[in-house]
Write a protein that holds these residues in place. Structure first.
Motif, PDB file in Angstrom:
ATOM      1  N   VAL A 137      43.118 -16.091  25.023  1.00 26.75           N
ATOM      2  CA  VAL A 137      44.117 -16.316  25.377  1.00 26.75           C
ATOM      3  C   VAL A 137      45.103 -15.281  26.317  1.00 26.75           C
ATOM      4  CG1 VAL A 137      44.722 -18.074  23.613  1.00 26.75           C
ATOM      5  CG2 VAL A 137      45.045 -15.472  23.234  1.00 26.75           C
ATOM      6  N   LEU A 138      43.973 -14.065  26.398  1.00 24.87           N
ATOM      7  CA  LEU A 138      44.740 -12.822  26.748  1.00 24.87           C
ATOM      8  C   LEU A 138      43.482 -12.067  27.367  1.00 24.87           C
ATOM      9  CD1 LEU A 138      46.960 -10.952  28.019  1.00 24.87           C
ATOM     10  CD2 LEU A 138      47.145  -9.871  25.671  1.00 24.87           C
ATOM     11  N   LEU A 139      43.378 -11.554  28.436  1.00 27.23           N
ATOM     12  CA  LEU A 139      42.211 -10.888  28.847  1.00 27.23           C
ATOM     13  C   LEU A 139      42.716  -9.729  29.715  1.00 27.23           C
ATOM     14  CD1 LEU A 139      39.173 -10.416  29.066  1.00 27.23           C
ATOM     15  CD2 LEU A 139      38.922 -12.129  30.765  1.00 27.23           C
ATOM     16  N   LEU A 140      42.706  -8.625  29.349  1.00 30.36           N
ATOM     17  CA  LEU A 140      43.060  -7.455  30.329  1.00 30.36           C
ATOM     18  C   LEU A 140      41.516  -6.858  30.838  1.00 30.36           C
ATOM     19  CD1 LEU A 140      45.661  -5.931  27.847  1.00 30.36           C
ATOM     20  CD2 LEU A 140      45.798  -7.734  29.719  1.00 30.36           C
ATOM     21  N   GLY A 141      41.637  -5.930  31.745  1.00 36.29           N
ATOM     22  CA  GLY A 141      40.684  -5.271  32.544  1.00 36.29           C
ATOM     23  C   GLY A 141      39.603  -6.223  33.745  1.00 36.29           C
ATOM     24  N   ASP A 142      38.832  -5.405  34.147  1.00 35.98           N
ATOM     25  CA  ASP A 142      38.229  -5.872  35.298  1.00 35.98           C
ATOM     26  C   ASP A 142      36.836  -6.318  34.737  1.00 35.98           C
ATOM     27  OD1 ASP A 142      37.127  -3.680  34.893  1.00 35.98           O
ATOM     28  OD2 ASP A 142      37.214  -2.886  36.750  1.00 35.98           O
ATOM     29  N   SER A 143      36.302  -6.173  33.527  1.00 35.88           N
ATOM     30  CA  SER A 143      35.013  -6.378  33.012  1.00 35.88           C
ATOM     31  C   SER A 143      34.913  -7.842  32.293  1.00 35.88           C
ATOM     32  CB  SER A 143      34.544  -5.594  32.202  1.00 35.88           C
ATOM     33  OG  SER A 143      34.479  -4.197  32.963  1.00 35.88           O
ATOM     34  N   LYS A 144      35.579  -8.804  33.243  1.00 34.45           N
ATOM     35  CA  LYS A 144      35.697 -10.214  32.773  1.00 34.45           C
ATOM     36  C   LYS A 144      34.622 -11.061  32.308  1.00 34.45           C
ATOM     37  CE  LYS A 144      40.074 -10.538  35.191  1.00 34.45           C
ATOM     38  NZ  LYS A 144      40.938 -10.435  34.286  1.00 34.45           N
ATOM     39  N   LYS A 145      33.685 -10.849  32.866  1.00 34.96           N
ATOM     40  CA  LYS A 145      32.195 -11.477  32.947  1.00 34.96           C
ATOM     41  C   LYS A 145      31.703 -10.888  31.220  1.00 34.96           C
ATOM     42  CE  LYS A 145      30.591 -12.576  37.528  1.00 34.96           C
ATOM     43  NZ  LYS A 145      29.578 -12.326  38.362  1.00 34.96           N
ATOM     44  N   LYS A 146      31.613  -9.577  31.321  1.00 43.87           N
ATOM     45  CA  LYS A 146      31.275  -9.230  29.963  1.00 43.87           C
ATOM     46  C   LYS A 146      31.966  -9.393  28.785  1.00 43.87           C
ATOM     47  CE  LYS A 146      29.337  -4.618  31.926  1.00 43.87           C
ATOM     48  NZ  LYS A 146      29.729  -3.124  31.830  1.00 43.87           N
ATOM     49  N   ALA A 147      33.175  -9.889  28.873  1.00 40.46           N
ATOM     50  CA  ALA A 147      34.228  -9.993  28.003  1.00 40.46           C
ATOM     51  C   ALA A 147      33.978 -11.498  27.504  1.00 40.46           C
ATOM     52  CB  ALA A 147      35.616 -10.086  28.247  1.00 40.46           C
TER      53      ALA A 147
END
Length: 309
Positions: A137-147
């Motif tokens: 529901v909330l994703l911060l940062g640029d490492s989205k694939k890892k998240a």
């Protein structure tokens, strides 16, 4: 505050309205003004739109990250605080579970490789994810694939939207921050520079992406004001109040800058609203009264500039 997703436009406006009063009730003092960045997002969690507040802060010993989620009952928000001590490498990657109104939320973070540029908020190589019912529901940062790989969650049907950011910056002559005036476009670098001492008249410059858009001469007479500038052809209203820089004891108060995308409202009278006792060096800025949130105004940046001698 929280509300059903079926009335999104009305609900988002309802979330924004109390902000001006909240800021007035939460005045900034030298004691509370630490190096801190506060970002507030509107997110859809468990059937309701809620405010999620992310606070990045740092002191001489460590960084900390705080996640606060509002309750639908207007009770105290649900909190999750993470201490990021520099000598504890393992603490920079973790996972924590907490409940919000009976619903489980999972917070994931990885800041082991995070890059910083003077602000408590990292600039790259990190992620912070908030997961509800297997939805990120909330994703911060640029490492989205890892998240996504780590959380095993699916992207949210409706992305979270940041609607205000507040940052305290300390410096002698230069104060910088960054912000997105449009959620779909890149971040802009904002720099405020000043010359308030010496033989010359006090001056101030406000630049965005290296271009000086506002230059104020005779600052002792124009320490409060506003101007609309164009950033990539998009109008952005800029308000400033630097009374404290010129007439208060060093470090006793701050300069305040507000950046608000969009054209000025036709019926607003900023100058009349902000006049008052110009000798005040301890209370909130007169520009708190200019905050006006509506459906067309979904973001505001507040920059608190503290001068250090």
């Amino acid at each position: 505050m929280a509300f059903r997703v079926s009335t999104r436009n009305h609900s988002m406006s309802s979330l924004q309205q109390p902000l001006a009063q909240k800021l007035m009730n939460d005045p900034v003092t030298p004691k509370t003004a630490q190096s801190m960045v506060t970002c507030v997002y509107q997110t859809h969690i468990a059937g309701f739109w809620r405010n999620v507040t992310i606070v990045w802060s740092k002191n001489l010993m460590n960084y900390s990250l705080s996640i606060s989620v509002e309750s639908i009952d207007h009770d105290q928000p649900y909190m999750c605080k993470i201490e990021l001590k520099p000598w504890h490498f393992w603490a920079k990657r973790g996972y924590r579970t907490f409940e919000v109104d009976g619903h489980q939320l999972d917070a994931y973070w990885d800041l082991r490789s995070a890059k910083f540029s003077g602000s408590p908020e990292p600039t790259s190589d990190f992620y912070v994810a908030l997961v509800s019912e297997e939805e990120v529901v909330l994703l911060l940062g640029d490492s989205k694939k890892k998240a996504y790989k780590r959380t095993k969650g699916r992207p949210a049907l409706v992305e979270a939207v940041m609607f205000y950011k507040k940052e305290h910056v300390f410096g002698k002559k230069s104060f910088s921050t960054r912000a997105k005036f449009d959620q779909k476009k890149r971040e802009h670098e904002i720099v405020v520079e000043s010359s308030t001492s010496g033989p010359r008249e006090p001056e101030m410059w406000i630049s965005i992406d290296g271009i000086v858009l506002i230059h104020i001469k005779n600052l002792q007479w124009k320490f409060r004001g506003n101007q609309t500038v164009l950033v990539n052809k998009q109008p952005v209203q800029v308000f400033w109040d630097v009374h404290a820089w010129l007439f208060c004891a060093p470090g006793s108060s701050h300069g305040l800058f507000i950046f608000k995308p969009g054209e000025p409202e036709a019926d607003s009278d900023v100058e009349d609203e902000t006049r008052g006792d110009e000798s005040d060096c301890s209370g909130p800025s007169k520009y708190y009264s200019t905050l006006s949130y509506s459906k067309a105004s979904q973001f505001c940046l507040f920059l608190y500039a503290w001068k250090i001698e």
